[in-house]
Design an enzyme around this catalytic site. Structure first.
Site, PDB file in Angstrom:
ATOM      1  CB  CYS A   1     -43.402  96.961 -71.573  1.00 21.61           C
ATOM      2  SG  CYS A   1     -43.710  97.942 -70.084  1.00 21.61           S
TER       3      CYS A   1
ATOM      4  CB  CYS B   1     -39.031 103.451 -70.543  1.00 26.63           C
ATOM      5  SG  CYS B   1     -40.121 103.137 -69.129  1.00 26.63           S
TER       6      CYS B   1
ATOM      7  CB  CYS C   1     -37.228 100.226 -72.280  1.00 22.40           C
ATOM      8  SG  CYS C   1     -37.510  98.472 -71.928  1.00 22.40           S
TER       9      CYS C   1
ATOM     10  CB  CYS D   1     -32.413  89.734 -60.741  1.00 19.68           C
ATOM     11  SG  CYS D   1     -31.205  90.121 -59.449  1.00 19.68           S
TER      12      CYS D   1
ATOM     13  CB  CYS E   1     -33.946  90.511 -56.984  1.00 26.37           C
ATOM     14  SG  CYS E   1     -34.286  92.253 -57.416  1.00 26.37           S
TER      15      CYS E   1
ATOM     16  CB  CYS F   1     -32.803  96.230 -56.100  1.00 21.86           C
ATOM     17  SG  CYS F   1     -31.573  96.262 -57.426  1.00 21.86           S
TER      18      CYS F   1
ATOM     19  NE  ARG G   1     -26.463  93.999 -58.375  1.00 18.68           N
ATOM     20  CZ  ARG G   1     -27.533  93.890 -57.597  1.00 18.68           C
ATOM     21  NH1 ARG G   1     -28.662  94.454 -57.964  1.00 18.68           N
ATOM     22  NH2 ARG G   1     -27.470  93.234 -56.464  1.00 18.68           N
TER      23      ARG G   1
END
Length: 321
Positions: free
Chosen positions: A58, A62, A65, A103, A135, A195, A267
């Site tokens: 990616c 971040c 991550c 998801c 999702c 979400c 959640r």
């Protein structure tokens, strides 16, 4: 004591939310539990299964991550986008294990039109055909892409705020807070549920936690689902040195989210595997009513399905198997 049946609000101030976060713990949990029972069946805990359909590489930076291409020391095998047929076979397995929402996450900065996105649309349609909620989390979206996902039957789009607007630049430099808000707006305009939650334990202050929750509670309507993640410090990422979050910090976040967003599913997400069944039950008392279910969360470990089955059996919770 707050009135559990009061009118929903989208005008919470950061100071009000921080005051809740700082309440004596038993008072906070008591208020949250009363509100939870006024709006939800306390034994109904949704199970959502999460699959990484495209892993690693990616371009975002971040700090938390392991899938970021910026973090070259992370031990992670990159994988191309999965074949839709394989994804749907895994969705069937998740449904058989008791999951009602499936998801799918792709490590993209943003969605690009073309065959890969078409494949994702096929996955979404296939999951819905199985009778499951669908999702996805795919990065940033354009309005027409959100509409295509809605047309394919997408239930919800996951796009976390991660932290407060004030602390955000300490964690991410490759896209802005406004970028995130715009994608959420596109999803809402297309009729897709939101979400949207965040992560604690990245070095933020209590005020930052309150500010993030205040942004979430400022949506009208509130997000249908709010994941509360506890940072999993992963070797090779800039946050590898952070200490893991304690259970009472997590409980305070869950309880405050429940109070200010009474109808939202709150959640328990990343980091749940670090806590005992008793500690997780305290989160359920505080208003959590959804978990990510399965052995892996994208690339991080999660509580095993066997452990979860035992926990639910002990507390007698309905999990809509």
């Amino acid at each position: 004591m707050l009135d559990g049946t009061r009118v929903l609000r989208s005008d919470w101030t950061v100071d009000e939310v921080e005051a809740l976060l700082r309440l004596p713990l038993l008072d906070l949990v008591g208020q949250a539990n009363a509100i939870h029972r006024a709006h939800h069946d306390p034994e109904d805990i949704q199970k959502a299964s999460l699959l990484s359909i495209k892993t690693g590489g990616c371009p975002e930076d971040c700090a938390y991550c392991p899938q970021s291409a910026h973090h070259r020391e992370v031990d992670l095998t990159k994988e191309k986008l999965m074949n839709p047929a394989h994804v749907l076979s895994l969705a069937k397995r998740a449904k058989a294990a008791g999951a009602e929402r499936f998801c799918m996450g792709a490590a993209w900065r943003q969605v690009r039109d073309g065959q890969e996105f078409d494949n994702v649309l096929e996955m979404v349609s296939g999951v819905r055909d199985l009778g499951m909620e669908a999702c996805v989390t795919l990065g940033m979206l354009q309005p027409h892409q959100a509409q295509q996902l809605a047309d394919a039957g997408l239930t919800a789009y996951n796009h976390n705020l991660d932290t407060s607007p004030e602390f955000y630049a300490e964690i991410i430099g490759t896209r802005t807070y406004q970028d995130r808000l715009e994608t959420l707006s596109h999803c809402r305009d297309a009729g897709i549920d939101l979400c949207c939650g965040g992560i604690i334990g990245m070095g933020e202050s209590t005020h930052d936690r309150a500010s993030m929750l205040q942004v979430l509670a400022g949506f009208d309507p509130h997000p249908e689902s709010v994941p509360i993640n506890a940072l999993i410090p992963i070797e090779g990422t800039p946050l590898a040195h952070r200490q893991k979050v304690g259970i009472f910090d997590l409980v305070r976040m869950v309880a405050t989210a429940r109070i200010i967003m009474p109808k939202t599913r709150v959640r328990l997400s990343a980091g749940r595997s670090d806590f005992s069944a008793a500690e997780q039950v305290l989160c359920f008392l505080a208003g959590a009513n959804s978990i990510f279910y399965g052995d892996v969360l994208l690339t991080a470990p999660n509580a095993g399905t066997g452990q979860d089955h035992d926990m639910f059996e002990l507390i007698g919770a309905l999990t809509r198997d």
